[in-house]
Design a protein around this motif. Structure first.
Motif, PDB file in Angstrom:
ATOM      1  N   PRO A  37     -16.102   8.607   4.970  1.00  0.00           N
ATOM      2  CA  PRO A  37     -16.633   7.777   3.881  1.00  0.00           C
ATOM      3  C   PRO A  37     -16.896   6.364   4.368  1.00  0.00           C
ATOM      4  CG  PRO A  37     -14.686   8.988   3.167  1.00  0.00           C
ATOM      5  CD  PRO A  37     -14.778   9.178   4.650  1.00  0.00           C
ATOM      6  N   SER A  38     -17.902   5.719   3.809  1.00  0.00           N
ATOM      7  CA  SER A  38     -18.225   4.347   4.193  1.00  0.00           C
ATOM      8  C   SER A  38     -18.012   3.413   3.015  1.00  0.00           C
ATOM      9  CB  SER A  38     -19.666   4.251   4.688  1.00  0.00           C
ATOM     10  OG  SER A  38     -20.571   4.696   3.694  1.00  0.00           O
ATOM     11  N   PRO A  58       0.826  -1.216   0.000  1.00  0.00           N
ATOM     12  CA  PRO A  58       0.000   0.000   0.000  1.00  0.00           C
ATOM     13  C   PRO A  58       0.857   1.262   0.000  1.00  0.00           C
ATOM     14  CG  PRO A  58      -0.726  -1.572   1.688  1.00  0.00           C
ATOM     15  CD  PRO A  58       0.586  -2.065   1.178  1.00  0.00           C
ATOM     16  N   GLY A  59       0.484   2.225  -0.837  1.00  0.00           N
ATOM     17  CA  GLY A  59       1.217   3.477  -0.875  1.00  0.00           C
ATOM     18  C   GLY A  59       0.984   4.313   0.376  1.00  0.00           C
ATOM     19  N   ARG A  60      -0.238   4.255   0.885  1.00  0.00           N
ATOM     20  CA  ARG A  60      -0.581   4.982   2.101  1.00  0.00           C
ATOM     21  C   ARG A  60      -1.578   4.151   2.870  1.00  0.00           C
ATOM     22  NH1 ARG A  60      -4.855   7.820   3.992  1.00  0.00           N
ATOM     23  NH2 ARG A  60      -4.463   9.581   5.406  1.00  0.00           N
ATOM     24  N   ARG A  61      -1.311   3.895   4.124  1.00  0.00           N
ATOM     25  CA  ARG A  61      -2.225   3.108   4.936  1.00  0.00           C
ATOM     26  C   ARG A  61      -3.389   3.980   5.399  1.00  0.00           C
ATOM     27  NH1 ARG A  61      -0.247  -1.806   5.678  1.00  0.00           N
ATOM     28  NH2 ARG A  61      -1.928  -2.323   7.135  1.00  0.00           N
ATOM     29  N   SER A  62      -4.541   3.349   5.516  1.00  0.00           N
ATOM     30  CA  SER A  62      -5.746   4.037   5.974  1.00  0.00           C
ATOM     31  C   SER A  62      -6.164   3.485   7.327  1.00  0.00           C
ATOM     32  CB  SER A  62      -6.894   3.834   4.972  1.00  0.00           C
ATOM     33  OG  SER A  62      -6.549   4.297   3.689  1.00  0.00           O
ATOM     34  N   THR A  63      -7.001   4.233   8.025  1.00  0.00           N
ATOM     35  CA  THR A  63      -7.555   3.760   9.285  1.00  0.00           C
ATOM     36  C   THR A  63      -9.052   3.505   9.104  1.00  0.00           C
ATOM     37  OG1 THR A  63      -7.995   6.024  10.045  1.00  0.00           O
ATOM     38  CG2 THR A  63      -5.864   5.027  10.652  1.00  0.00           C
ATOM     39  N   ALA A  64      -9.584   2.592   9.922  1.00  0.00           N
ATOM     40  CA  ALA A  64     -10.992   2.229   9.780  1.00  0.00           C
ATOM     41  C   ALA A  64     -11.593   1.836  11.122  1.00  0.00           C
ATOM     42  CB  ALA A  64     -11.144   1.067   8.801  1.00  0.00           C
ATOM     43  N   VAL A  65     -12.884   1.999  11.221  1.00  0.00           N
ATOM     44  CA  VAL A  65     -13.670   1.300  12.229  1.00  0.00           C
ATOM     45  C   VAL A  65     -14.571   0.356  11.449  1.00  0.00           C
ATOM     46  CG1 VAL A  65     -13.557   3.127  13.961  1.00  0.00           C
ATOM     47  CG2 VAL A  65     -15.457   3.088  12.336  1.00  0.00           C
ATOM     48  N   VAL A  66     -14.842  -0.801  12.058  1.00  0.00           N
ATOM     49  CA  VAL A  66     -15.593  -1.850  11.358  1.00  0.00           C
ATOM     50  C   VAL A  66     -16.757  -2.306  12.228  1.00  0.00           C
ATOM     51  CG1 VAL A  66     -15.412  -3.996  10.062  1.00  0.00           C
ATOM     52  CG2 VAL A  66     -13.371  -2.580  10.397  1.00  0.00           C
ATOM     53  N   PRO A  67     -17.904  -1.639  12.129  1.00  0.00           N
ATOM     54  CA  PRO A  67     -19.070  -2.077  12.890  1.00  0.00           C
ATOM     55  C   PRO A  67     -19.538  -3.455  12.418  1.00  0.00           C
ATOM     56  CG  PRO A  67     -19.333   0.193  12.143  1.00  0.00           C
ATOM     57  CD  PRO A  67     -18.164  -0.384  11.408  1.00  0.00           C
ATOM     58  N   ALA A  98     -15.883  10.152  16.902  1.00  0.00           N
ATOM     59  CA  ALA A  98     -14.769  10.974  17.383  1.00  0.00           C
ATOM     60  C   ALA A  98     -13.413  10.418  16.956  1.00  0.00           C
ATOM     61  CB  ALA A  98     -14.821  11.098  18.905  1.00  0.00           C
ATOM     62  N   ARG A  99     -13.336   9.127  16.657  1.00  0.00           N
ATOM     63  CA  ARG A  99     -12.066   8.549  16.222  1.00  0.00           C
ATOM     64  C   ARG A  99     -11.671   9.015  14.817  1.00  0.00           C
ATOM     65  NH1 ARG A  99     -10.074   4.193  19.251  1.00  0.00           N
ATOM     66  NH2 ARG A  99      -8.196   4.587  18.010  1.00  0.00           N
ATOM     67  N   GLU A 100     -12.635   9.557  14.067  1.00  0.00           N
ATOM     68  CA  GLU A 100     -12.404  10.103  12.728  1.00  0.00           C
ATOM     69  C   GLU A 100     -11.612   9.141  11.835  1.00  0.00           C
ATOM     70  OE1 GLU A 100     -10.651  13.951  13.184  1.00  0.00           O
ATOM     71  OE2 GLU A 100     -12.512  14.859  13.907  1.00  0.00           O
ATOM     72  N   PRO A 101     -12.148   7.949  11.598  1.00  0.00           N
ATOM     73  CA  PRO A 101     -11.443   7.015  10.719  1.00  0.00           C
ATOM     74  C   PRO A 101     -11.429   7.515   9.280  1.00  0.00           C
ATOM     75  CG  PRO A 101     -13.668   6.246  11.134  1.00  0.00           C
ATOM     76  CD  PRO A 101     -13.452   7.434  12.037  1.00  0.00           C
ATOM     77  N   ASP A 102     -10.467   7.032   8.509  1.00  0.00           N
ATOM     78  CA  ASP A 102     -10.447   7.364   7.083  1.00  0.00           C
ATOM     79  C   ASP A 102     -11.641   6.737   6.373  1.00  0.00           C
ATOM     80  OD1 ASP A 102      -8.037   8.822   7.185  1.00  0.00           O
ATOM     81  OD2 ASP A 102      -6.875   6.970   7.113  1.00  0.00           O
ATOM     82  N   VAL A 103     -12.064   5.571   6.850  1.00  0.00           N
ATOM     83  CA  VAL A 103     -13.188   4.877   6.227  1.00  0.00           C
ATOM     84  C   VAL A 103     -13.924   4.051   7.283  1.00  0.00           C
ATOM     85  CG1 VAL A 103     -11.770   2.870   5.595  1.00  0.00           C
ATOM     86  CG2 VAL A 103     -13.856   3.356   4.313  1.00  0.00           C
ATOM     87  N   VAL A 154     -26.402   1.526   2.950  1.00  0.00           N
ATOM     88  CA  VAL A 154     -25.847   2.863   2.744  1.00  0.00           C
ATOM     89  C   VAL A 154     -26.406   3.844   3.750  1.00  0.00           C
ATOM     90  CG1 VAL A 154     -27.590   3.544   1.049  1.00  0.00           C
ATOM     91  CG2 VAL A 154     -25.306   4.589   0.988  1.00  0.00           C
ATOM     92  N   ASP A 155     -27.606   3.606   4.255  1.00  0.00           N
ATOM     93  CA  ASP A 155     -28.202   4.515   5.232  1.00  0.00           C
ATOM     94  C   ASP A 155     -27.492   4.476   6.575  1.00  0.00           C
ATOM     95  OD1 ASP A 155     -30.124   5.362   3.438  1.00  0.00           O
ATOM     96  OD2 ASP A 155     -31.556   3.817   4.017  1.00  0.00           O
ATOM     97  N   ASP A 156     -26.728   3.410   6.832  1.00  0.00           N
ATOM     98  CA  ASP A 156     -25.987   3.318   8.089  1.00  0.00           C
ATOM     99  C   ASP A 156     -24.657   4.049   8.004  1.00  0.00           C
ATOM    100  OD1 ASP A 156     -27.744   1.441   9.597  1.00  0.00           O
ATOM    101  OD2 ASP A 156     -27.273   0.126   7.912  1.00  0.00           O
ATOM    102  N   GLY A 157     -24.259   4.485   6.809  1.00  0.00           N
ATOM    103  CA  GLY A 157     -22.994   5.189   6.641  1.00  0.00           C
ATOM    104  C   GLY A 157     -23.153   6.681   6.792  1.00  0.00           C
ATOM    105  N   PRO A 158     -23.582   7.390   5.732  1.00  0.00           N
ATOM    106  CA  PRO A 158     -23.716   8.855   5.810  1.00  0.00           C
ATOM    107  C   PRO A 158     -24.626   9.317   6.943  1.00  0.00           C
ATOM    108  CG  PRO A 158     -23.871   8.108   3.547  1.00  0.00           C
ATOM    109  CD  PRO A 158     -23.874   6.869   4.395  1.00  0.00           C
TER     110      PRO A 158
END
Length: 240
Positions: A206-207, A125-134, A179-184, A196-200
């Protein structure tokens, strides 16, 4: 050989590799789509007498998906039970080989070689991203430490922000997740069917809606999971 599977991933693996061996599977075993075997309830509430009545030579299970009491009841009825443990990709490959050998496979199936190669050939990966995974809503629960899905995401360059949590599937208030402000925000369609309604609706980040089969199953789906998940996550990352 007569086999009953209590795990959707293992059901698909056995059915694809050894057609005709399976005689029973759970109601959640949806692949292969044309699987015609006796249905014996859910992963958490299997019909033990129905399984016994099928006279299996072996029941395949998983330490996380199935309850110890049900497995103990099957053993008490004289049935052999093979229990898998899967927390990371290399372990999944080893456990799949063990299960298939126990079910009568003479050698390692081609799809397992393809799956291992697909994940070994990932670009750095060129740049790693952060995520939360419900994984559940009301209450909100997320992937925590030591999970197979978290390992797959890490291999794709996505780091689970709760990978260091003391629990494997912690309950986290929605405000804290925001508050954790994940990248995705990675939203699988199982065990809770996120849309999709659970994302925005719930997050500013972004979800990425993903197939639970690609994120959490360890079987033939692994041959395509890296490409499918990688594409979905890349598109979500492009929305940042």
């Amino acid at each position: 050989m007569r086999v009953v599977s209590l795990v959707p991933s293992l059901t698909e693996a056995v059915a694809v590799t050894l057609p005709g061996v399976l005689v029973g599977a759970t109601d959640w075993c949806t692949h292969p789509a044309d699987l015609a075997v006796a249905r014996i309830g859910g992963t958490k509430n299997p019909d033990v007498p129905a399984i016994v009545a099928l006279r299996p030579d072996l029941v395949v299970a998983n330490e996380e998906e199935n309850r110890p009491a049900d497995l103990a009841a099957l053993r008490a009825a004289g049935i052999e039970v093979l229990v898998t443990e899967v927390r990371e990709l290399p372990q999944a490959v080893r456990e799949l080989g063990r299960v298939l050998r126990a079910c009568g496979a003479a050698g390692r199936p081609g799809w397992l070689d393809e799956a291992e190669a697909a994940w070994a050939e990932l670009p750095v990966p060129g740049r790693r991203s952060t995520a939360v995974v419900p994984i559940w809503r009301r209450p909100w629960m997320v992937l925590g430490r030591d999970t197979f899905a978290g390992d797959l995401l890490a291999r794709l360059g996505v780091d689970n922000l709760y990978a260091g949590h003391a629990e494997r599937y912690p309950r986290i208030p929605l405000d804290e997740l925001r508050a954790r402000e994940p990248d995705v925000v990675v939203l699988p369609d199982e065990p809770y069917r996120f849309t999709v309604d659970d994302g925005p609706e719930c997050f500013d980040s972004p979800s990425a809606l993903v197939s639970g089969r690609h994120l959490t199953w360890y079987g033939p789906s692994l041959t395509e999971a890296a490409a499918v998940l990688g594409g979905v996550l890349s598109r979500a990352a492009g929305e940042r």
